[in-house]
Scaffold this active site. Structure first.
Site, PDB file in Angstrom:
ATOM      1  N   HIS A  88      37.068  79.559 -34.561  1.00 36.27           N
ATOM      2  CA  HIS A  88      37.850  79.977 -33.727  1.00 36.27           C
ATOM      3  C   HIS A  88      36.871  79.988 -32.255  1.00 36.27           C
ATOM      4  O   HIS A  88      35.550  79.695 -32.667  1.00 36.27           O
ATOM      5  CB  HIS A  88      37.472  81.584 -33.808  1.00 36.27           C
ATOM      6  CG  HIS A  88      38.670  82.137 -34.766  1.00 36.27           C
ATOM      7  ND1 HIS A  88      38.811  83.723 -34.939  1.00 36.27           N
ATOM      8  CD2 HIS A  88      39.411  81.471 -35.616  1.00 36.27           C
ATOM      9  CE1 HIS A  88      39.822  83.610 -35.851  1.00 36.27           C
ATOM     10  NE2 HIS A  88      40.282  82.505 -36.270  1.00 36.27           N
ATOM     11  N   TYR A  97      45.168  86.229 -40.359  1.00 33.85           N
ATOM     12  CA  TYR A  97      44.508  86.546 -39.022  1.00 33.85           C
ATOM     13  C   TYR A  97      43.505  85.438 -38.757  1.00 33.85           C
ATOM     14  O   TYR A  97      43.433  85.285 -37.490  1.00 33.85           O
ATOM     15  CB  TYR A  97      43.466  87.930 -39.527  1.00 33.85           C
ATOM     16  CG  TYR A  97      42.480  87.927 -38.536  1.00 33.85           C
ATOM     17  CD1 TYR A  97      42.727  89.066 -37.335  1.00 33.85           C
ATOM     18  CD2 TYR A  97      41.124  87.820 -38.807  1.00 33.85           C
ATOM     19  CE1 TYR A  97      41.900  89.225 -36.373  1.00 33.85           C
ATOM     20  CE2 TYR A  97      40.359  88.035 -37.879  1.00 33.85           C
ATOM     21  CZ  TYR A  97      40.407  88.660 -36.674  1.00 33.85           C
ATOM     22  OH  TYR A  97      39.597  89.055 -35.799  1.00 33.85           O
ATOM     23  N   HIS A 116      35.320  80.907 -39.858  1.00 31.13           N
ATOM     24  CA  HIS A 116      35.748  81.857 -40.880  1.00 31.13           C
ATOM     25  C   HIS A 116      36.439  81.154 -42.248  1.00 31.13           C
ATOM     26  O   HIS A 116      37.027  79.940 -42.244  1.00 31.13           O
ATOM     27  CB  HIS A 116      37.224  82.651 -40.479  1.00 31.13           C
ATOM     28  CG  HIS A 116      36.914  83.782 -39.263  1.00 31.13           C
ATOM     29  ND1 HIS A 116      36.408  84.872 -39.565  1.00 31.13           N
ATOM     30  CD2 HIS A 116      37.088  83.448 -38.017  1.00 31.13           C
ATOM     31  CE1 HIS A 116      36.378  85.842 -38.290  1.00 31.13           C
ATOM     32  NE2 HIS A 116      36.628  84.679 -37.246  1.00 31.13           N
ATOM     33  N   HIS A 166      32.653  80.070 -33.878  1.00 30.20           N
ATOM     34  CA  HIS A 166      32.534  80.556 -35.091  1.00 30.20           C
ATOM     35  C   HIS A 166      33.322  80.017 -36.100  1.00 30.20           C
ATOM     36  O   HIS A 166      34.509  79.723 -35.821  1.00 30.20           O
ATOM     37  CB  HIS A 166      32.152  82.101 -35.213  1.00 30.20           C
ATOM     38  CG  HIS A 166      33.206  82.827 -34.734  1.00 30.20           C
ATOM     39  ND1 HIS A 166      33.612  83.022 -33.326  1.00 30.20           N
ATOM     40  CD2 HIS A 166      34.308  83.559 -35.424  1.00 30.20           C
ATOM     41  CE1 HIS A 166      34.684  83.648 -33.345  1.00 30.20           C
ATOM     42  NE2 HIS A 166      35.319  84.262 -34.479  1.00 30.20           N
TER      43      HIS A 166
END
Length: 239
Positions: free
Chosen positions: A119, A25, A129, A127
């Site tokens: 992203h 993801y 992850h 941001h």
């Protein structure tokens, strides 16, 4: 305006988490490469064992964790944090890399395997992850089935057992992570000649009499875009 946002959670078998799916993801691989998701602009992993290292093996480590990590064991700790839109893309990338590399350490400074992805965000909301494994990289060559096993008793003959684990996400760790994010971000903002600054402290600690806001988050925003109900959005509207 630079905003302070850091969200931490853990993924474990008991909650139904799948490490490989989470990695896919954030990297926008497979089914998560759909055009309606905000694009990934940078991916990097570090501190991996040899069988999980390299750009072509972004999911390898996490897939093996799904297979071999012990029952009800934590598969990963994840963090999501905002990046200042005031900074150019290259500076945001280096800021994120520094934060991730420093978060993926034990209190004693031992390295932990991690995967990070930046992203672009919907509506100019960049941001990062981060997925961190709690297995300490001690440079002992182990196959996956041994790496995720129990560590040798008292650390004797470490090659006979799995990589040691270091628990993350304690209140002290999260507080330290917020402070680290603010300090590193402020350093990059200062170097860029930008006056905005982050403050990791709560309103109460800053002496500000104001109710903290609620962050909708990418999942809630995605639900609203699909026309679905979002309880967090409803709570935010009421607040």
């Amino acid at each position: 305006m630079a905003l302070m946002h850091l969200r931490v959670r853990t993924g474990s078998r008991s909650t139904g988490a799948i490490a490989a799916a989470s990695a896919a993801y954030i990297c926008r691989l497979g089914a998560y490469g759909r055009a309606n998701l905000d694009p990934v602009v940078f991916v990097e992993s570090a501190n991996m064992p040899s069988w999980g290292a390299g750009k072509l093996k972004q999911l390898a480590y996490w897939g093996q964790a799904d297979v071999f990590e012990r029952k009800n064991g934590r598969l990963f700790t994840s963090a999501e944090f905002s990046l200042p839109r005031e900074l150019p893309a290259a500076a945001r990338r280096e800021l994120a890399r520094e934060v991730c590399s420093r978060l993926a350490r034990t209190p004693d400074g031992e390295p932990l395997p991690y995967l990070m992805a930046i992203h672009l965000g919907k509506g100019n909301n960049p941001h990062c992850h981060l997925m961190i494994s709690e297995r300490i990289q001690d440079n002992v060559n182990r196959p996956p089935e041994l790496w995720f096993g129990r560590a040798a008793v008292n650390g004797r003959k470490p090659e006979t057992g799995g990589a040691r684990k270091s628990a993350l996400k304690s209140p002290d760790w999260i507080k330290a992570a917020r402070e680290l994010l603010a300090n590193v971000t402020n350093t990059f903002l200062e170097q860029a000649g930008i006056s905005a600054r982050l403050d990791h402290r709560s309103y109460a600690e800053q002496g500000i009499d104001r109710t903290p806001g609620v962050h909708l988050g990418p999942a809630g925003a995605a639900r609203l875009r699909r026309g679905a109900r979002s309880r967090r959005a409803e709570d935010l509207a009421q607040h």
